[in-house]
Write an enzyme that holds these catalytic residues in place. Sequence first.
Site, PDB file in Angstrom:
ATOM      1  N   ASN A 101      -9.095 -32.164  23.497  1.00  0.00           N
ATOM      2  CA  ASN A 101      -7.822 -32.402  22.818  1.00  0.00           C
ATOM      3  C   ASN A 101      -8.067 -33.297  21.607  1.00  0.00           C
ATOM      4  O   ASN A 101      -8.116 -34.518  21.722  1.00  0.00           O
ATOM      5  CB  ASN A 101      -6.820 -33.052  23.785  1.00  0.00           C
ATOM      6  CG  ASN A 101      -5.421 -33.141  23.196  1.00  0.00           C
ATOM      7  OD1 ASN A 101      -5.208 -32.827  22.034  1.00  0.00           O
ATOM      8  ND2 ASN A 101      -4.474 -33.561  24.013  1.00  0.00           N
ATOM      9  N   ASN A 106       0.019 -32.289  18.686  1.00  0.00           N
ATOM     10  CA  ASN A 106       0.489 -30.906  18.785  1.00  0.00           C
ATOM     11  C   ASN A 106       0.550 -30.409  20.233  1.00  0.00           C
ATOM     12  O   ASN A 106       0.716 -29.216  20.478  1.00  0.00           O
ATOM     13  CB  ASN A 106      -0.365 -29.962  17.920  1.00  0.00           C
ATOM     14  CG  ASN A 106      -1.820 -29.861  18.396  1.00  0.00           C
ATOM     15  OD1 ASN A 106      -2.146 -30.251  19.516  1.00  0.00           O
ATOM     16  ND2 ASN A 106      -2.684 -29.332  17.540  1.00  0.00           N
ATOM     17  N   ASP A 107       0.437 -31.342  21.203  1.00  0.00           N
ATOM     18  CA  ASP A 107       0.489 -30.921  22.612  1.00  0.00           C
ATOM     19  C   ASP A 107       1.812 -30.234  22.932  1.00  0.00           C
ATOM     20  O   ASP A 107       1.847 -29.235  23.655  1.00  0.00           O
ATOM     21  CB  ASP A 107       0.306 -32.132  23.540  1.00  0.00           C
ATOM     22  CG  ASP A 107      -1.121 -32.655  23.537  1.00  0.00           C
ATOM     23  OD1 ASP A 107      -1.959 -32.078  22.824  1.00  0.00           O
ATOM     24  OD2 ASP A 107      -1.390 -33.643  24.241  1.00  0.00           O
ATOM     25  N   GLY A 127      -3.522 -29.264  26.688  1.00  0.00           N
ATOM     26  CA  GLY A 127      -3.531 -29.919  25.380  1.00  0.00           C
ATOM     27  C   GLY A 127      -4.770 -29.724  24.537  1.00  0.00           C
ATOM     28  O   GLY A 127      -4.858 -30.254  23.432  1.00  0.00           O
ATOM     29  N   ASP A 129      -7.337 -28.058  21.877  1.00  0.00           N
ATOM     30  CA  ASP A 129      -6.964 -27.431  20.606  1.00  0.00           C
ATOM     31  C   ASP A 129      -8.182 -27.191  19.727  1.00  0.00           C
ATOM     32  O   ASP A 129      -9.324 -27.495  20.106  1.00  0.00           O
ATOM     33  CB  ASP A 129      -5.921 -28.278  19.865  1.00  0.00           C
ATOM     34  CG  ASP A 129      -6.322 -29.750  19.749  1.00  0.00           C
ATOM     35  OD1 ASP A 129      -7.541 -30.036  19.628  1.00  0.00           O
ATOM     36  OD2 ASP A 129      -5.424 -30.615  19.768  1.00  0.00           O
ATOM     37  N   ASP A 294     -10.242  -7.594  25.141  1.00  0.00           N
ATOM     38  CA  ASP A 294      -9.821  -7.754  26.525  1.00  0.00           C
ATOM     39  C   ASP A 294      -9.464  -6.404  27.150  1.00  0.00           C
ATOM     40  O   ASP A 294      -9.006  -5.494  26.469  1.00  0.00           O
ATOM     41  CB  ASP A 294      -8.604  -8.684  26.537  1.00  0.00           C
ATOM     42  CG  ASP A 294      -8.130  -9.018  27.929  1.00  0.00           C
ATOM     43  OD1 ASP A 294      -8.922  -9.588  28.696  1.00  0.00           O
ATOM     44  OD2 ASP A 294      -6.971  -8.710  28.247  1.00  0.00           O
ATOM     45  N   GLU A 323     -14.394  -5.822  27.206  1.00  0.00           N
ATOM     46  CA  GLU A 323     -14.414  -6.236  28.611  1.00  0.00           C
ATOM     47  C   GLU A 323     -14.375  -4.977  29.470  1.00  0.00           C
ATOM     48  O   GLU A 323     -13.357  -4.303  29.568  1.00  0.00           O
ATOM     49  CB  GLU A 323     -13.215  -7.122  28.943  1.00  0.00           C
ATOM     50  CG  GLU A 323     -13.256  -7.614  30.394  1.00  0.00           C
ATOM     51  CD  GLU A 323     -11.944  -8.213  30.870  1.00  0.00           C
ATOM     52  OE1 GLU A 323     -11.990  -9.037  31.799  1.00  0.00           O
ATOM     53  OE2 GLU A 323     -10.880  -7.847  30.331  1.00  0.00           O
TER      54      GLU A 323
END
Length: 580
Positions: A101, A106-107, A127, A129, A294, A323
Amino acid sequence: MQNPELQILLYGDNIASSEVSLSSQDVVLKDVVKQQNPNYLLLYVDLSEAAPQTFNICLKQGKKTTTIPYELKQRTRKGSDIQGFTASDVLYLIMPDRFANGNPDNDVVPGMLENKVDRNEQYARHGGDLKGISEHLDYISDLGVTAIWLNPTQENDMPGGSYHGYAITDYYRIDRRFGSNEDFKALTEQAHEKGLKVVMDMIFNHCGSENYLFKDKPSTDWFNFKSQYVQTSFKTASVQDIHASDYERKLATDGWFTQVMPDLNQRNRHVARYLIQSSIWWIEYAGINGIRQDTHPYADFDFMAEWCKEVLAEYPNFNIVGETWLNSNVLVSFWQKDSKLAEPRNSNLPTVMDFPLTDLMTKAFDEETTDWAGGLYRLYDYLTQDLVYPNPMNLLTFLDNHDTSRFYKNEKETSNLTRYKQALLFLLTTRGIPQIYYGTEILMAGDKSNGDGTLRNDFPGGWPGDKQNAFTAEGRTSLQNEAFDYTRKLLNWRKGNDVIGKGSLKHYSIANGVYVYERSYQGKSAVVIMNGTDKAQELNLTPYQEILPKHEATDFLSGKTVELNEKLTLEPRESLLLCF
């Protein structure tokens, strides 16, 4: 661009009745497409003769005209300048919310649906980033990996449970809790300056239910089953199963991943173009080096093949890994570019994920190896079947990732460091493109049966006030430092080593529980000798003379000189890495 056609999606109240014109003379409006929903217009324009410029899109409704400026930017690089990841690289997989974090401010972002962080809750946001990642690029680079793969960083503005990033609500926007688009671009540039490539995770099979494209659908056929929730079976082997029913195939590919992840219909040409353009935009905007796609087999085969083809036409040195979570090498190989098993179709997907090998590696270093079963025999036997792959070097190999139990399921198991050392040596010297999951180098443990969030624990030291800071030697335990130092030594030896990055693989059947293989390239070689038993073993070296050109060699792992005469004695679970 190689493809001069651009789709521009316009969204606004009742804009479908507008007359559309463009202010530019060299941007040609080819087609205006209305949808069921009057809030959408799709413009298709031809940029063949267009120069970089800002032009106006004019929407006229009766006496009212709305003017929308649209910018065509100058390209800053040639497509061929983007270098993808290869078998010379090692990827370091990071879940951004759980790594570090760097910006607590910006949490929580006002206006976003999930408005709290709770590090004690495995499915909540913690949190982490982009700033947290950028602040630890030196740690990552020093470790010896050459690329970072980030779990999805695009916006996931969902009510909860989307910290992982796989429920995208805006394909063109970085999640504000991670940072901004500019922050992501800056992170990529900073990584490049440190010799690190960047791989971006993308999801074309589904999006988040809070995506405006779902909440206010252009038309019901933008999503499968006419936008009504039908659960996927997850049984994607049916895609290539010659005995499968149509019902099973459709349920696997068109069914929804979850009720809050609506399944996009890529057979709709507008959906297809939207997704293809979004990926090309990120490559062009941020200069990323690769994409991990994905749930690759869940999406439409023909669309995915076209997407790969278009991206590689624009960026011939790029790489895409899909994937392909299937339980056998035959099923995985179907998805690799030029697979004979898929003929006459071709996925155009350069790299696939070697999930079957991961499953074998979780067992191989615990068991006793015999000449015909168990332990390292599993690995030897599996690699004898590599002929099913069009390109075995383009397999992503890994001990664990964000969806599997970690290599160690609990902290008690981490005391067996020999298991880790043998597994890492194999991973970093066999064929393929290795990937390491963040924290593996400090023996982070996690068991999938305890919930996916436990596989994605916070990196110790990534948050202000953490009791332990495992980013520093002082903050690691002696066992963690031993694992870290071993990992760092191997990774830095591998970096730039063409014997491993480009070399051929030759191996021998198991003898006395010992696995021997060679990587060689342009007159240089590396030979791995691994005892897969809990007993000392004596190995007759006569069968290995073609890969042992000298009577002695230095073991890179221990620094000791090894005599290579008629016989070699190996201690229990001992491994050697001999360079010639």
